[in-house]
Design a protein around this motif. Structure first.
Motif, PDB file in Angstrom:
ATOM      1  N   GLU A 122       4.785  38.500 -72.503  1.00 59.03           N
ATOM      2  CA  GLU A 122       5.561  39.725 -72.645  1.00 59.03           C
ATOM      3  C   GLU A 122       4.199  40.670 -73.350  1.00 59.03           C
ATOM      4  OE1 GLU A 122       6.782  37.101 -74.064  1.00 59.03           O
ATOM      5  OE2 GLU A 122       8.951  36.820 -73.042  1.00 59.03           O
ATOM      6  N   ALA A 123       3.545  40.215 -74.209  1.00 61.04           N
ATOM      7  CA  ALA A 123       2.480  40.908 -74.742  1.00 61.04           C
ATOM      8  C   ALA A 123       1.630  41.623 -73.686  1.00 61.04           C
ATOM      9  CB  ALA A 123       1.842  40.015 -75.847  1.00 61.04           C
ATOM     10  N   ALA A 124       1.167  40.596 -72.685  1.00 59.76           N
ATOM     11  CA  ALA A 124       0.380  40.788 -71.602  1.00 59.76           C
ATOM     12  C   ALA A 124       0.837  42.031 -70.835  1.00 59.76           C
ATOM     13  CB  ALA A 124       0.154  39.686 -70.861  1.00 59.76           C
ATOM     14  N   THR A 125       2.116  42.163 -71.032  1.00 63.97           N
ATOM     15  CA  THR A 125       2.907  43.084 -69.800  1.00 63.97           C
ATOM     16  C   THR A 125       2.356  44.633 -70.285  1.00 63.97           C
ATOM     17  OG1 THR A 125       4.683  41.717 -69.644  1.00 63.97           O
ATOM     18  CG2 THR A 125       4.886  44.069 -69.068  1.00 63.97           C
ATOM     19  N   VAL A 126       2.272  44.812 -71.428  1.00 59.48           N
ATOM     20  CA  VAL A 126       2.034  46.352 -71.941  1.00 59.48           C
ATOM     21  C   VAL A 126       0.530  46.128 -72.976  1.00 59.48           C
ATOM     22  CG1 VAL A 126       4.460  47.004 -72.240  1.00 59.48           C
ATOM     23  CG2 VAL A 126       3.475  45.600 -74.202  1.00 59.48           C
ATOM     24  N   ALA A 127      -0.318  45.337 -72.527  1.00 57.88           N
ATOM     25  CA  ALA A 127      -1.642  45.311 -72.975  1.00 57.88           C
ATOM     26  C   ALA A 127      -2.243  46.708 -72.871  1.00 57.88           C
ATOM     27  CB  ALA A 127      -2.629  44.271 -72.236  1.00 57.88           C
ATOM     28  N   ARG A 128      -2.858  47.174 -73.834  1.00 61.53           N
ATOM     29  CA  ARG A 128      -3.354  48.698 -73.731  1.00 61.53           C
ATOM     30  C   ARG A 128      -4.049  49.256 -72.534  1.00 61.53           C
ATOM     31  NH1 ARG A 128      -4.268  53.022 -77.396  1.00 61.53           N
ATOM     32  NH2 ARG A 128      -3.377  51.639 -79.323  1.00 61.53           N
ATOM     33  N   GLU A 129      -4.995  47.968 -72.366  1.00 57.81           N
ATOM     34  CA  GLU A 129      -6.129  48.356 -71.320  1.00 57.81           C
ATOM     35  C   GLU A 129      -5.489  48.126 -69.842  1.00 57.81           C
ATOM     36  OE1 GLU A 129      -6.688  43.824 -72.315  1.00 57.81           O
ATOM     37  OE2 GLU A 129      -6.178  45.544 -73.449  1.00 57.81           O
ATOM     38  N   THR A 130      -4.365  47.767 -69.817  1.00 56.39           N
ATOM     39  CA  THR A 130      -3.646  47.649 -68.375  1.00 56.39           C
ATOM     40  C   THR A 130      -2.507  48.827 -68.088  1.00 56.39           C
ATOM     41  OG1 THR A 130      -2.230  45.988 -68.895  1.00 56.39           O
ATOM     42  CG2 THR A 130      -4.592  45.553 -67.857  1.00 56.39           C
ATOM     43  N   ILE A 165      -2.674  42.304 -60.310  1.00 60.71           N
ATOM     44  CA  ILE A 165      -1.613  42.323 -61.367  1.00 60.71           C
ATOM     45  C   ILE A 165      -1.209  41.168 -61.831  1.00 60.71           C
ATOM     46  CG2 ILE A 165       0.465  43.330 -61.996  1.00 60.71           C
ATOM     47  CD1 ILE A 165      -0.045  45.680 -60.418  1.00 60.71           C
ATOM     48  N   LEU A 166      -0.872  40.377 -60.655  1.00 63.63           N
ATOM     49  CA  LEU A 166      -0.118  38.963 -60.836  1.00 63.63           C
ATOM     50  C   LEU A 166      -1.244  38.044 -61.475  1.00 63.63           C
ATOM     51  CD1 LEU A 166       1.922  38.516 -57.741  1.00 63.63           C
ATOM     52  CD2 LEU A 166       2.802  38.891 -60.111  1.00 63.63           C
ATOM     53  N   ARG A 167      -2.544  37.936 -61.163  1.00 62.86           N
ATOM     54  CA  ARG A 167      -3.498  36.996 -61.740  1.00 62.86           C
ATOM     55  C   ARG A 167      -4.257  37.570 -62.822  1.00 62.86           C
ATOM     56  NH1 ARG A 167      -5.185  33.336 -61.626  1.00 62.86           N
ATOM     57  NH2 ARG A 167      -6.890  32.908 -60.888  1.00 62.86           N
ATOM     58  N   ASP A 168      -4.619  38.783 -63.095  1.00 61.37           N
ATOM     59  CA  ASP A 168      -5.344  39.462 -63.969  1.00 61.37           C
ATOM     60  C   ASP A 168      -4.458  39.851 -65.250  1.00 61.37           C
ATOM     61  OD1 ASP A 168      -7.715  38.762 -62.822  1.00 61.37           O
ATOM     62  OD2 ASP A 168      -8.634  40.544 -62.706  1.00 61.37           O
ATOM     63  N   VAL A 169      -3.323  40.673 -64.845  1.00 59.03           N
ATOM     64  CA  VAL A 169      -2.423  40.980 -66.071  1.00 59.03           C
ATOM     65  C   VAL A 169      -1.611  40.213 -66.379  1.00 59.03           C
ATOM     66  CG1 VAL A 169      -0.976  42.915 -66.839  1.00 59.03           C
ATOM     67  CG2 VAL A 169      -2.907  43.406 -65.118  1.00 59.03           C
ATOM     68  N   LEU A 170      -0.825  39.434 -65.639  1.00 60.85           N
ATOM     69  CA  LEU A 170       0.424  38.538 -66.021  1.00 60.85           C
ATOM     70  C   LEU A 170      -0.261  37.034 -66.020  1.00 60.85           C
ATOM     71  CD1 LEU A 170       3.238  39.934 -63.664  1.00 60.85           C
ATOM     72  CD2 LEU A 170       2.490  40.302 -66.345  1.00 60.85           C
TER      73      LEU A 170
END
Length: 327
Positions: free
Chosen positions: A119-127, A148-153
């Motif tokens: 969940e934290a990755a979902t709203v990471a500031r840089e993304t 998005i699926l690979r690098d964000v999630l």
């Protein structure tokens, strides 16, 4: 019992219980769809479509993945379907006319967790900053989804390949193209566009920007801008690059002659922002004008994205400010 632990899938779950399970993930799914689409309102529609599809296809959930991952699969496909209908071509030229801001107060609804929590990755500031949103909208939809699926999630390549109906090699190739495309549109150095936690220097810079704007002091504003500052106002076409171009645009728009402004500090997309209100004598109040979202790097303003006043209700901002200065 959570859906992730449901022994026989979801076929026997009634609608109220299913809705309760899905609602736990609404905000993070909304952020995911927003990142895919760049539009707050389109993201809302797509989350509703996701929940509708999930309910209708609940028997397809067999527990091989988590319920959360299953919802993300449906949401991603719903985004791709919408993009195919509404925006068959990605953004070009550094502009995203459909871009809308995302209020921090809603980002805060995503459950807090450690840096390694999904969940934290979902709203990471840089993304979630606007610079990232603009860059990602320049990618083709399926390439965007892979990134998005690979690098964000942090999804494994094989899971992304299964969702997109591609091979792992195709996904890895798309990811390489996506990363190269992002480098073309993001500021050169990571630290230049990931603002980090706001410090006292940034707060002072925003205060000076607010004061100079209210005073319509163009020289004072110009002194706060970096030489290569960028300025845009979606959905209005036009991207100004460089201090001289930005100042010229302000002068031509008659900003110096504007009187009766007030500024209210806020934050969107994990960036500092200032909502401006203009005095209306007939209404006896200050009414919404625009909101400036700022990117600050190295003690200077490096980007201003201005949105129209119709975004104020979505951002939780007052619809008017009285003459006595109270809110």
């Amino acid at each position: 019992m959570s859906a992730d632990m449901w022994p026989a899938g979801l076929a026997e779950v009634d609608e109220p219980e299913f809705s309760g399970l899905a609602e736990r993930h609404r905000r993070e799914l909304h952020v995911h769809c927003y990142r895919m689409l760049g539009s707050f309102e389109d993201a809302e529609d797509t989350v509703q479509e996701t929940f509708l599809r999930a309910w209708r296809r609940r028997e397809t959930f067999e527990g091989r993945s988590t319920f959360r991952a299953w919802l993300y699969r449906i949401a991603t496909n719903a985004c791709l379907d919408l993009l195919a209908k509404r925006r068959p071509e990605p953004a070009t030229g550094g502009e995203v006319p459909w871009l809308q801001p995302y209020p921090d107060r809603l980002l805060d609804e995503v459950p807090a967790g450690g840096a390694d929590e999904p969940e934290a990755a979902t709203v990471a500031r840089e993304t979630i900053e606007l610079a990232y949103l603009v860059a990602v909208q320049h990618l083709a939809p399926r390439t965007r989804a892979a990134l998005i699926l690979r690098d964000v999630l942090g999804w494994p390549a094989k899971d992304v390949a299964e969702l997109l109906g591609d091979s792992v090699n195709s996904v890895n190739s798309a990811l390489q193209r996506a990363r190269a495309g992002m480098r073309e549109h993001l500021p050169a150095e990571r630290q230049d566009w990931t603002g980090g936690e706001e410090d006292a220097g940034t707060r002072e810079l925003v205060r000076r920007f607010t004061d100079a704007s209210v005073a319509t002091d163009i020289d004072g504003l110009a002194a706060l801008l970096r030489d290569d500052v960028r300025c845009s106002m979606p959905p209005t076409p036009g991207l100004q690059v460089g201090r001289d171009a930005v100042v010229k645009d302000w002068v031509e728009d008659g900003f110096e002659g504007m009187a009766g402004l007030r500024g209210v500090r806020t934050s969107v997309n994990r960036q500092p922002a200032v909502a401006f209100y203009l005095w209306h004598e007939r209404e006896g109040a200050y009414l919404p004008l625009t909101i400036d979202v700022l990117r600050v790097s190295g003690g200077a303003i490096t980007e201003i994205v201005t949105f129209h006043g119709d975004r104020f209700p979505r951002l939780g901002l007052p619809e008017r400010l009285p003459a006595d200065g109270t809110e």
